[in-house]
Motif scaffolding. Sequence first.
Motif, PDB file in Angstrom:
ATOM      1  N   PRO A  28       0.795  -1.222   0.000  1.00 16.84           N
ATOM      2  CA  PRO A  28       0.000   0.000   0.000  1.00 16.84           C
ATOM      3  C   PRO A  28       0.834   1.282   0.000  1.00 16.84           C
ATOM      4  O   PRO A  28       0.544   2.210  -0.762  1.00 16.84           O
ATOM      5  N   GLN A  29       1.874   1.338   0.828  1.00 18.60           N
ATOM      6  CA  GLN A  29       2.706   2.550   0.902  1.00 18.60           C
ATOM      7  C   GLN A  29       3.429   2.785  -0.432  1.00 18.60           C
ATOM      8  O   GLN A  29       3.449   3.901  -0.940  1.00 18.60           O
ATOM      9  N   THR A  97      -6.693  -5.920  -0.562  1.00 17.59           N
ATOM     10  CA  THR A  97      -7.976  -6.478  -0.969  1.00 17.59           C
ATOM     11  C   THR A  97      -8.596  -5.562  -2.020  1.00 17.59           C
ATOM     12  O   THR A  97      -8.592  -4.342  -1.858  1.00 17.59           O
ATOM     13  N   ASN A  98      -9.107  -6.143  -3.074  1.00 17.86           N
ATOM     14  CA  ASN A  98      -9.707  -5.404  -4.196  1.00 17.86           C
ATOM     15  C   ASN A  98      -8.705  -4.504  -4.913  1.00 17.86           C
ATOM     16  O   ASN A  98      -9.084  -3.483  -5.510  1.00 17.86           O
ATOM     17  N   ASP A 104      -8.000  -0.162 -11.242  1.00 18.29           N
ATOM     18  CA  ASP A 104      -8.876   0.108 -12.387  1.00 18.29           C
ATOM     19  C   ASP A 104      -9.673   1.395 -12.188  1.00 18.29           C
ATOM     20  O   ASP A 104      -9.911   2.139 -13.144  1.00 18.29           O
ATOM     21  N   GLY A 105     -10.082   1.669 -10.944  1.00 15.73           N
ATOM     22  CA  GLY A 105     -10.809   2.899 -10.654  1.00 15.73           C
ATOM     23  C   GLY A 105      -9.962   4.131 -10.932  1.00 15.73           C
ATOM     24  O   GLY A 105     -10.440   5.101 -11.526  1.00 15.73           O
ATOM     25  N   VAL A 163      -8.363   0.379   3.746  1.00 18.04           N
ATOM     26  CA  VAL A 163      -7.920   1.198   4.873  1.00 18.04           C
ATOM     27  C   VAL A 163      -6.426   1.469   4.755  1.00 18.04           C
ATOM     28  O   VAL A 163      -5.968   2.595   4.987  1.00 18.04           O
ATOM     29  N   GLU A 164      -5.662   0.436   4.334  1.00 13.67           N
ATOM     30  CA  GLU A 164      -4.208   0.596   4.205  1.00 13.67           C
ATOM     31  C   GLU A 164      -3.849   1.659   3.170  1.00 13.67           C
ATOM     32  O   GLU A 164      -2.961   2.474   3.396  1.00 13.67           O
ATOM     33  N   LEU A 165      -4.547   1.662   2.045  1.00 15.74           N
ATOM     34  CA  LEU A 165      -4.267   2.668   1.019  1.00 15.74           C
ATOM     35  C   LEU A 165      -4.703   4.055   1.474  1.00 15.74           C
ATOM     36  O   LEU A 165      -3.998   5.038   1.236  1.00 15.74           O
ATOM     37  N   ARG A 166      -5.849   4.137   2.114  1.00 13.75           N
ATOM     38  CA  ARG A 166      -6.316   5.436   2.603  1.00 13.75           C
ATOM     39  C   ARG A 166      -5.295   6.021   3.568  1.00 13.75           C
ATOM     40  O   ARG A 166      -4.950   7.202   3.506  1.00 13.75           O
TER      41      ARG A 166
END
Length: 176
Positions: A28-29, A97-98, A104-105, A163-166
Amino acid sequence: MRAVRPISLALVLVLATPLSACSAQPGPQAWAALVCTALSPWRSEIDSLTSRTQQQMTTKTTPGQAKENLARLFDGAATASEEARVGVERAGVPDVTNGDAIADGFLGSLAGIRDAYGHARSGIEALAISPAKTFYDEVGKVVERLTEEYEKSSLDTTKLDSVELRQAFDSLPECQ
């Protein structure tokens, strides 16, 4: 020298493939840093182009000059958006996850923004410059359509499913 048996080689290949696939996905980081680094020049360019477009809308120029300047500005924004999209595509898929849907988003948003600017450029290029009042009225309509398309495609990191990406986007200096 001992020969490698076909079954041993097949086992190594079968085990190595999932491991290499996992290691290819940035955490994520790392992913957020790559994405923000790709988006930083884009944001600066879009801010600059937006400011220049607003100036064009209020500065007295001939319709021909305005048409040329706006077409060039919108073309620059479309190009910058595509460059940002390519940079985000190079970042790959985050190991969350996802991750595929999230990547893609981002790509879809940037493609939509690129297309919105491309439509605006085409819209401006299609306008007749005479009579001047009609030209400027039509420019206003093109800009309204751009705004609508842009808003539909805009990036919104607050709606990430991870949550990790946020947390990564909120904490990294390159994302501020």
